[in-house]
Scaffold this motif. Structure first.
Motif, PDB file in Angstrom:
ATOM      1  N   TRP A   7      33.293  91.999 -28.291  1.00 25.17           N
ATOM      2  CA  TRP A   7      32.687  92.970 -27.376  1.00 25.17           C
ATOM      3  C   TRP A   7      32.092  94.104 -28.207  1.00 25.17           C
ATOM      4  O   TRP A   7      32.796  94.701 -29.016  1.00 25.17           O
ATOM      5  CB  TRP A   7      33.730  93.520 -26.421  1.00 25.17           C
ATOM      6  CG  TRP A   7      34.303  92.510 -25.482  1.00 25.17           C
ATOM      7  CD1 TRP A   7      35.215  91.547 -25.785  1.00 25.17           C
ATOM      8  CD2 TRP A   7      34.011  92.358 -24.109  1.00 25.17           C
ATOM      9  NE1 TRP A   7      35.509  90.812 -24.680  1.00 25.17           N
ATOM     10  CE2 TRP A   7      34.771  91.292 -23.623  1.00 25.17           C
ATOM     11  CE3 TRP A   7      33.166  93.039 -23.231  1.00 25.17           C
ATOM     12  CZ2 TRP A   7      34.729  90.879 -22.307  1.00 25.17           C
ATOM     13  CZ3 TRP A   7      33.123  92.624 -21.902  1.00 25.17           C
ATOM     14  CH2 TRP A   7      33.897  91.559 -21.451  1.00 25.17           C
TER      15      TRP A   7
ATOM     16  N   ARG B  74      44.924  89.791 -25.885  1.00 27.29           N
ATOM     17  CA  ARG B  74      43.961  88.753 -26.268  1.00 27.29           C
ATOM     18  C   ARG B  74      44.010  87.580 -25.289  1.00 27.29           C
ATOM     19  O   ARG B  74      42.981  87.070 -24.867  1.00 27.29           O
ATOM     20  CB  ARG B  74      44.256  88.286 -27.697  1.00 27.29           C
ATOM     21  CG  ARG B  74      43.272  87.277 -28.229  1.00 27.29           C
ATOM     22  CD  ARG B  74      43.592  86.836 -29.653  1.00 27.29           C
ATOM     23  NE  ARG B  74      45.006  86.693 -29.970  1.00 27.29           N
ATOM     24  CZ  ARG B  74      45.773  85.669 -29.599  1.00 27.29           C
ATOM     25  NH1 ARG B  74      45.273  84.695 -28.885  1.00 27.29           N
ATOM     26  NH2 ARG B  74      47.049  85.621 -29.931  1.00 27.29           N
ATOM     27  N   ARG B  75      45.213  87.172 -24.918  1.00 24.77           N
ATOM     28  CA  ARG B  75      45.341  86.061 -23.963  1.00 24.77           C
ATOM     29  C   ARG B  75      44.796  86.433 -22.588  1.00 24.77           C
ATOM     30  O   ARG B  75      44.118  85.641 -21.944  1.00 24.77           O
ATOM     31  CB  ARG B  75      46.805  85.627 -23.846  1.00 24.77           C
ATOM     32  CG  ARG B  75      47.253  84.847 -25.074  1.00 24.77           C
ATOM     33  CD  ARG B  75      48.565  84.160 -24.893  1.00 24.77           C
ATOM     34  NE  ARG B  75      48.582  83.279 -23.733  1.00 24.77           N
ATOM     35  CZ  ARG B  75      49.700  82.899 -23.122  1.00 24.77           C
ATOM     36  NH1 ARG B  75      50.877  83.323 -23.538  1.00 24.77           N
ATOM     37  NH2 ARG B  75      49.650  82.106 -22.079  1.00 24.77           N
TER      38      ARG B  75
ATOM     39  N   GLY C 154      40.995  86.621 -22.795  1.00 25.78           N
ATOM     40  CA  GLY C 154      40.467  85.258 -22.906  1.00 25.78           C
ATOM     41  C   GLY C 154      40.504  84.521 -21.578  1.00 25.78           C
ATOM     42  O   GLY C 154      39.562  83.809 -21.220  1.00 25.78           O
TER      43      GLY C 154
ATOM     44  N   THR D 118      29.478  91.513 -23.950  1.00 23.22           N
ATOM     45  CA  THR D 118      29.591  90.266 -24.704  1.00 23.22           C
ATOM     46  C   THR D 118      28.857  89.171 -23.956  1.00 23.22           C
ATOM     47  O   THR D 118      28.726  89.221 -22.726  1.00 23.22           O
ATOM     48  CB  THR D 118      31.063  89.882 -24.961  1.00 23.22           C
ATOM     49  OG1 THR D 118      31.120  88.832 -25.920  1.00 23.22           O
ATOM     50  CG2 THR D 118      31.746  89.431 -23.676  1.00 23.22           C
TER      51      THR D 118
ATOM     52  N   GLN E  14      37.326  90.927 -30.454  1.00 26.09           N
ATOM     53  CA  GLN E  14      37.172  89.864 -29.468  1.00 26.09           C
ATOM     54  C   GLN E  14      35.695  89.591 -29.156  1.00 26.09           C
ATOM     55  O   GLN E  14      35.375  88.819 -28.248  1.00 26.09           O
ATOM     56  CB  GLN E  14      37.909  90.206 -28.167  1.00 26.09           C
ATOM     57  CG  GLN E  14      39.362  90.612 -28.333  1.00 26.09           C
ATOM     58  CD  GLN E  14      40.176  89.599 -29.090  1.00 26.09           C
ATOM     59  OE1 GLN E  14      40.135  88.412 -28.790  1.00 26.09           O
ATOM     60  NE2 GLN E  14      40.901  90.042 -30.096  1.00 26.09           N
TER      61      GLN E  14
ATOM     62  N   TYR F 113      38.663  95.332 -28.820  1.00 25.64           N
ATOM     63  CA  TYR F 113      37.538  94.675 -28.150  1.00 25.64           C
ATOM     64  C   TYR F 113      36.510  94.163 -29.148  1.00 25.64           C
ATOM     65  O   TYR F 113      35.974  93.063 -28.988  1.00 25.64           O
ATOM     66  CB  TYR F 113      36.882  95.618 -27.139  1.00 25.64           C
ATOM     67  CG  TYR F 113      37.727  95.839 -25.905  1.00 25.64           C
ATOM     68  CD1 TYR F 113      38.116  94.775 -25.104  1.00 25.64           C
ATOM     69  CD2 TYR F 113      38.142  97.117 -25.539  1.00 25.64           C
ATOM     70  CE1 TYR F 113      38.896  94.964 -23.978  1.00 25.64           C
ATOM     71  CE2 TYR F 113      38.920  97.321 -24.404  1.00 25.64           C
ATOM     72  CZ  TYR F 113      39.297  96.242 -23.631  1.00 25.64           C
ATOM     73  OH  TYR F 113      40.066  96.436 -22.517  1.00 25.64           O
TER      74      TYR F 113
ATOM     75  N   ARG G 215      37.809  85.939 -19.387  1.00 27.98           N
ATOM     76  CA  ARG G 215      36.529  85.402 -19.871  1.00 27.98           C
ATOM     77  C   ARG G 215      36.313  83.986 -19.337  1.00 27.98           C
ATOM     78  O   ARG G 215      35.252  83.664 -18.813  1.00 27.98           O
ATOM     79  CB  ARG G 215      36.532  85.421 -21.398  1.00 27.98           C
ATOM     80  CG  ARG G 215      35.289  84.875 -22.019  1.00 27.98           C
ATOM     81  CD  ARG G 215      35.451  84.775 -23.555  1.00 27.98           C
ATOM     82  NE  ARG G 215      34.197  84.418 -24.134  1.00 27.98           N
ATOM     83  CZ  ARG G 215      33.394  85.244 -24.780  1.00 27.98           C
ATOM     84  NH1 ARG G 215      33.747  86.504 -24.950  1.00 27.98           N
ATOM     85  NH2 ARG G 215      32.262  84.820 -25.270  1.00 27.98           N
TER      86      ARG G 215
END
Length: 168
Positions: free
Chosen positions: A141, A103-104, A107, A162, A139, A136, A110
């Motif tokens: 997506w 996740r980090r 992110g 996304t 998050q 995903y 992104r």
């Protein structure tokens, strides 16, 4: 556990190959055909990531455990072209999965894509990889209808997309 994200360098090659092969050989069991998994030799993986790290196309971020020694836990590779971003890779060591490392990394990719002017992004995931699809989706997506089957892997992939500006 303290995890720091940073840009990868060629000095990270051994750690990147270790994480990549652990994912390939453990996380892809039941997702890819056994011959595709076995075809990813140590030498092939090393040559692949040496080429990626030597390229000026895109960026690679790594997640590293710090404190009592350091250990590479994951990596992501991404690039922007105009207003579109592409996440080419996201690998987290099987031992670190579920700890927020992916996740980090996603992110951070992104955020970097947004800073490069991308307003939307996409990535490919194996259709049989339920764990990755769930990750995903959580998050933001979602499948956009794109599909492919690359000959070397022999399994259907779904394209996920996304919006990077927050719209869905």
């Amino acid at each position: 556990m303290t995890v720091e994200l940073r840009n990868a360098s060629i000095a990270d090659l051994d750690g990147i190959v270790r994480v990549f092969l652990a994912c390939w050989r453990e996380s892809y069991r039941g997702v890819l055909p056994v011959p595709a998994i076995e075809a990813m030799s140590d030498e092939r993986a090393r040559a692949l990531w040496q080429r990626v790290l030597g390229s000026e196309i895109g960026e690679v971020l790594v997640a590293e455990r710090t404190g009592t020694g350091t250990e590479l836990l994951g990596l992501t590779r991404f690039a922007a072209s105009g207003d579109r971003g592409d996440v080419h890779s996201l690998y987290v060591s099987p031992e670190a999965q579920g700890l927020g490392v992916g996740r980090r990394l996603l992110g951070a990719a992104r955020d970097r894509l947004v800073s490069l002017g991308a307003t939307d992004a996409r990535l490919w995931v194996f259709a049989n990889n339920a764990a990755s699809l769930g990750f995903y989706r959580a998050q933001g997506w979602l499948p956009d209808g794109g599909e492919r089957t690359q000959e070397e892997f022999g399994e259907r992939e779904l394209r996920l997309a996304t919006r990077l500006d927050g719209a869905r």
